[in-house]
Structure formats: C-alpha cells, structure tokens
Design an enzyme around this catalytic site. Sequence first.
Site: not given
Length: 369
Positions: A142, A226, A193, A250, A254
Amino acid sequence: MASHNLLLLPGDGIGPEVMGEVKKVADFLGKAGVATFETETDLVGGAAYDAHGVAITDAAMKTAMEADAVLFGAVGGPKWAKVPYEARPEAGLLRLRKDMQLFANLRPAICFPALADASSLKREIIEGLDIMIVRELTGGVYFGEPKEIVTLENGEKRAVDTQVYTTHEIERITRVAFDLAKVRRNKVTSSEKHNVMRSGVLWKEVATRIGATEYPDVELDHHLADSLAMQLVRWPKQYDVIVCDNLFGDILSDIAAMLTGSLGMLPSASLGAPDAKTGKRKALYEPVHGSAPDIAGQGLANPIAMISSFGMALRYSFGLGQAADLVDQAIADVLASGARTRDIAEKGANAVSTTDMGDAIVAALKRRA
Ligand code: NAD
C-alpha cells in the site's frame, strides 16, 4: 489509584453514540476504584472539517501524541463526499496512524457462545473461537514505491504497486505477535507467500530467526496466505496469533472478523513502537466498523465494538488485564441474558437501543465487580 490520559475522538455518524457508552464504562471503573481516566474529547473527520476545515487539527494531533491512548469512534459519511481530498474525513485517521507511527494492527476474532448461531459457519466450528490477527500497517504494497500508472509508448497503460519490506519492519511486527502469544496460547502462525514473492522469503526468514533466538518457547509455524484463508473458514480454532503483512492482513482479518457475526462486535488496536524511555507504546483503539450513516442518530448502533476497543486499551495500554477481562465478561453476560441490538438480533426479535446495551453492560460490571 493509577490515572490514565485518554483522548476521545468520537468522529461522525454513530461514533459519538457508541463513544457515549464507553464513557459510562470508564466512569464505572473510576468509581469502582480500578483506575481513573482523565479524558479529553476532540473532533475528527467530518465533524472536524465542519468546525475547522481540516480532518484533524494540529492541536488535537498534539493531544493525541501526548495521550496514554486514543479512542477513536468512526469517520465519514455522504455529507462530506465532496470536500477536498486532503480534508476528507478519512484523512484524520490516516494522519493519526502516520504521525503516531502505528505499525501494528491487532484484530481479535472472538465468538461469544450466545452469538455462535449468528455466524455463517456451523456452531461447532466457531463456538469458543478466540484468535488474534496481527497485521503490519505502515509498510508493504500500500505504500511501496514506485506506485503509479504510466502510459506506455503504444498508448496502453501500466499500473505498478510495489511490495517492500525491510528486516526491521518484519522484526518489530513479529515481536508484537510473539509477545501477544506469550500471554495467550503460546502459538504464532506467520503468513506470507514465500513460494512466489521475495518479500515472503525475507518475511519467513526473519520470523523464523526472531522466533528461534528471542522466543524459543513459543510455537511458530508458517502458512501460505492463500492456504491460511481456506483454513480460517475450515477450522479457525487451530490458530492463536496470526501475523502477516499489510495486504494479506487486510484480507485475512476481514475474513476472521466475519466468522464471528456483526461489524458492531469487532474491536481493534493499532500500536506503535515502545518509547525508548518509558517503554509505553503509542496506541489508538477503534471499532472495525465505520460511521454507519444509515442508522446514525437513531439509537440503533451496537456499542459493543467500541466498548471492547476500550477493553483492549485497558489490556494493552494501561496494564489492566483484570479490568479488561471484567469488561469482556460483562459483555458475555449481557449477550447470554439475551439482550441484542438490532444488528445481532434474530429477524423479528425485539432489539435494545445503544444506550440500553451500554447500561446493561455497566449493570453487569457492577454485578461482577
Ligand atoms: P459501516 O461499517 O459504517 O456500515 C456497514 C453496515 O454495518 C451498515 O449497514 C451499518 O448500519 C452496519 N453497522 C456498522 N457498525 C454498526 C454498529 N456498531 N451497530 C450496528 N450496525 C452497524 O461501513 P460503510 O457503510 O461502508 O461506510 C459508512 C461510512 O463510514 C463511509 O463514509 C466510510 O468511508 C466510513 N468508514 C469509516 C471507517 C473508520 O472510521 N475507521 C471504517 C469504515 C468505513
């Protein structure tokens, strides 16, 4: 009795309504002799824009920097859709995070037994869930440079975001996760990852080293982000503390949040580095939800996320773990008694108001104190 400085920034929409209920809890703890809270209140977001033309004033920022902790309600709403970009309500929160250097975002996902049926997952998967997601908040994709959209010679456009992490950034966030695990169930799952990202390779390497050299007694494992996302909805109770970068955090936080039901139930904390002299961390506590303009001013908001955020402040900023437990228990008592605001009530069932819920929690605190 210890005294703590608290800056209250209620903000917009339902922010002031849910903050009002926190004040009742803080007053009760003061009267009960647990701790006193010197509170100051200031404007942020659209409310600050209306009064001062900015999303947070320098004076409020100064108070925030000096406070033992900041409690933040929520900002934004359609009223401020057209204000200049730099003064938009969210800019107030972003400035707080930036100036206070809040690099660690803590998002607990706890399922109260009384609400297990509100989850989209089966009761046995979710009941008793208590996990903590630690998300790196100030680095990663970000913020990494270059971050741009350029037009190529053939007229096509090319967009670039850059995922960047340094050793230091990974060390400090993994330490936060390990420290939390030590006072929880002693287990950290680091997620990245490394199979496809260089930043993931470094992340795994640093987390492994910090674990082995500084926290040899804490169990550490590594899950690809993942696969972790799948595991979170398959069997979330296998986790204790999960630590990950800004982007994966993020998304994963959630997912974890929704395991437990309503937005109105979810607290969060954002912490900075410990001060070199005092060891105290700068800290901001806020519910995960926004300003909910659709229900603002109607007494419909659930104040539990805000009250739980104050509970996190008790635990992580003020060293009042017992008082934090008391607040959590009072919330559990009230839910077990059947009281529900509209967001967590079953369809057609009676719902209590924001202030009724706050009063019920204070009454439950009184019974337990
Ligand atoms: P939201 O979280 O405000 O609301 C989403 C839905 O959840 C709404 O239906 C709302 O009524 C409900 N809800 C949220 N909190 C609740 C509570 N405590 N009790 C009962 N119901 C609750 O998200 P949104 O609608 O996408 O955004 C509304 C405004 O809030 C926007 O301006 C957005 O930019 C802002 N926002 C601010 C923050 C923040 O201040 N940190 C976070 C998210 C959104």
